[in-house]
Write an enzyme that holds these catalytic residues in place. Structure first.
Site, PDB file in Angstrom:
ATOM      1  CE  LYS A 191      -2.056  -1.401   3.824  1.00  0.00           C
ATOM      2  NZ  LYS A 191      -1.419  -2.190   4.498  1.00  0.00           N
ATOM      3  NE  ARG A 215      -3.842  -1.656  10.661  1.00  0.00           N
ATOM      4  CZ  ARG A 215      -3.215  -0.691   9.928  1.00  0.00           C
ATOM      5  NH1 ARG A 215      -2.485   0.211   9.819  1.00  0.00           N
ATOM      6  NH2 ARG A 215      -1.670  -1.673   9.381  1.00  0.00           N
ATOM      7  NE  ARG A 253       7.751  -2.532   6.173  1.00  0.00           N
ATOM      8  CZ  ARG A 253       7.066  -2.955   5.935  1.00  0.00           C
ATOM      9  NH1 ARG A 253       6.125  -2.265   5.160  1.00  0.00           N
ATOM     10  NH2 ARG A 253       6.303  -2.944   6.972  1.00  0.00           N
ATOM     11  NE  ARG A 268       6.216  -0.637  11.043  1.00  0.00           N
ATOM     12  CZ  ARG A 268       5.178  -0.947  10.320  1.00  0.00           C
ATOM     13  NH1 ARG A 268       5.184  -0.618   8.243  1.00  0.00           N
ATOM     14  NH2 ARG A 268       4.156  -2.188  10.340  1.00  0.00           N
ATOM     15  NE  ARG A 280       2.543  -4.782  11.434  1.00  0.00           N
ATOM     16  CZ  ARG A 280       3.343  -5.001  10.392  1.00  0.00           C
ATOM     17  NH1 ARG A 280       5.051  -4.968  11.237  1.00  0.00           N
ATOM     18  NH2 ARG A 280       3.933  -4.559   9.597  1.00  0.00           N
TER      19      ARG A 280
HETATM   20  P1  ADP Z   1       1.288  -2.785   8.127  1.00  0.00           P
HETATM   21  O1  ADP Z   1       0.064  -1.556   7.181  1.00  0.00           O
HETATM   22  O2  ADP Z   1       2.561  -2.956   7.166  1.00  0.00           O
HETATM   23  O3  ADP Z   1       0.902  -3.417   9.389  1.00  0.00           O
HETATM   24  P2  ADP Z   1       0.826   0.095   8.876  1.00  0.00           P
HETATM   25  O4  ADP Z   1       1.987   1.132   9.102  1.00  0.00           O
HETATM   26  O5  ADP Z   1      -0.147   0.866   8.681  1.00  0.00           O
HETATM   27  O6  ADP Z   1       1.679  -1.015   9.413  1.00  0.00           O
HETATM   28  O7  ADP Z   1       0.811   0.341  10.523  1.00  0.00           O
HETATM   29  C1  ADP Z   1       1.569   0.125  12.225  1.00  0.00           C
HETATM   30  C2  ADP Z   1       0.617  -0.069  13.151  1.00  0.00           C
HETATM   31  O8  ADP Z   1      -0.036   1.086  13.546  1.00  0.00           O
HETATM   32  C3  ADP Z   1      -0.421  -0.616  13.390  1.00  0.00           C
HETATM   33  O9  ADP Z   1      -0.051  -2.222  13.606  1.00  0.00           O
HETATM   34  C4  ADP Z   1      -1.339  -0.400  14.427  1.00  0.00           C
HETATM   35  O10 ADP Z   1      -0.810  -0.963  15.265  1.00  0.00           O
HETATM   36  C5  ADP Z   1      -1.042   0.716  13.997  1.00  0.00           C
HETATM   37  N1  ADP Z   1      -2.397   1.466  13.279  1.00  0.00           N
HETATM   38  C6  ADP Z   1      -2.487   2.015  11.785  1.00  0.00           C
HETATM   39  N2  ADP Z   1      -2.873   2.236  11.623  1.00  0.00           N
HETATM   40  C7  ADP Z   1      -3.823   1.733  12.015  1.00  0.00           C
HETATM   41  C8  ADP Z   1      -5.684   2.597  12.076  1.00  0.00           C
HETATM   42  N3  ADP Z   1      -5.863   2.981  11.040  1.00  0.00           N
HETATM   43  N4  ADP Z   1      -6.459   2.051  13.126  1.00  0.00           N
HETATM   44  C9  ADP Z   1      -5.325   1.274  14.150  1.00  0.00           C
HETATM   45  N5  ADP Z   1      -4.473   0.611  14.095  1.00  0.00           N
HETATM   46  C10 ADP Z   1      -3.535   1.114  13.414  1.00  0.00           C
END
Ligand code: ADP
Length: 298
Positions: free
Chosen positions: A13, A88, A127, A139, A150
């Protein structure tokens, strides 16, 4: 343009969002990036999110929804945005609907990247290796254990959004296993179909050579195809005008209800010339006779 990129962690994404930002001049709103920035800055939101993120669990809806509501109100988001990692949960999707409705806005597309789960761990590991090689901080949630969580969170809380947006008719699903460029092409095709807008970063479809294009080219000191065509058109117009003038008619006039062809023009020219010759001869003879008569009278 406003769109959502959906997909599990490691689906690509973020990679695709960055490409779309460059093409369409949109802002990328990644809740993950915003939360990481909040954690790094030690803000109250960051303090709430830090541990949940490190474990691979979701941050509460009200926290992320408040961040997004503030962010889409900012001037740089007025031109459009790409939501990456938000919504999400169905709760977040409903909150987003309400936010957009308040602003009388809609979504142009929701694009889901479909990826084999087995490939995700390998992608995330890659990554991690790339970030480490660049000397960047890895990260806290990019490890096998947090990734598993996740993925669980994705399956239980985020995957239902496929049905949510599918039911609204805004969803497009594409193959996220394809090469990055191929995925990008698939997204561009969807966006073009939805908005009718070609990507601004690419050359626009060639317009018809026109005077304006030629003027611009002339100013730039270039002789483009357009400039050449206009010059050619000008030349032939001048030649036609000269021909028409000698034939004693205005350019583009029709002869006998039919547009004069070159043969017709030649005929007209010779006919007019012989008439003119005859008239000139008669006039000369008349003038001579008159002069004779006058001199005889004297
Ligand atoms: P990825 O898509 O690789 O899991 P992101 O950078 O989008 O990573 O998100 C990392 C973390 O940030 C998620 O695992 C969650 O803890 C938090 N997070 C990000 N966006 C949201 C969201 N919309 N709702 C809840 N938690 C979120």
């Amino acid at each position: 343009m406003r769109l959502i990129l959906l997909g599990p962690p490691g689906a690509g994404k973020g990679t695709q969002a960055q490409r779309l930002v460059a093409r369409y001049g949109l802002v990328q709103l990644s809740t993950g990036d915003m939360l990481r920035a909040a954690v790094a800055a030690g803000t109250p939101v960051g303090l709430k999110a830090k541990d949940l993120m490190a474990q691979g669990a979701l941050v509460p809806d009200e926290v992320v929804c408040a961040i997004i509501a503030d962010r889409i109100a900012e001037p740089d988001a007025h031109n459009g945005f790409i939501l990456d990692g938000f919504p999400r949960t169905v709760g977040q999707a409903e909150a987003l609907d309400a936010m957009l409705k308040d602003r009388k806005l809609g979504l142009d597309a929701v694009i889901a990247l479909k990826v084999d789960e087995d490939a995700l761990l390998a992608r995330v590991e890659k990554r991690v290796a790339e970030m480490a090689a660049r000397g960047e901080a890895v990260r806290a949630d990019d490890n096998a254990e947090a990734l598993k969580k996740r993925l669980d969170a994705y399956r239980a809380q985020t995957a239902p959004l496929i049905d949510y947006y599918g039911g609204k008719g805004t969803l497009s699903v594409i193959d996220g296993m394809a090469a990055i460029d191929a995925v990008e092409r698939a997204i561009l095709a969807i966006l073009k179909g939805k908005t009718g807008k070609p990507a601004s970063g690419k050359a626009k479809p060639a317009s018809k050579p026109g005077k304006k294009a030629a003027k611009v080219a002339k100013r730039a000191g270039k002789r483009t195809k357009a400039a050449k065509k206009v010059k050619k058109t000008k030349k032939s117009t001048v030649a036609k005008a000269a021909k028409a003038k000698s034939a004693g008619r205005a350019i583009g006039t029709r002869k006998g209800g039919r547009k004069a062809d070159s043969k017709g023009t030649r005929k007209a020219v010779s006919a007019r010339r012989s008439v003119a010759k005859k008239r000139a001869g008669t006039a000369r003879r008349t003038a001579k006779k008159t002069a004779k008569r006058k001199s005889g009278r004297r």
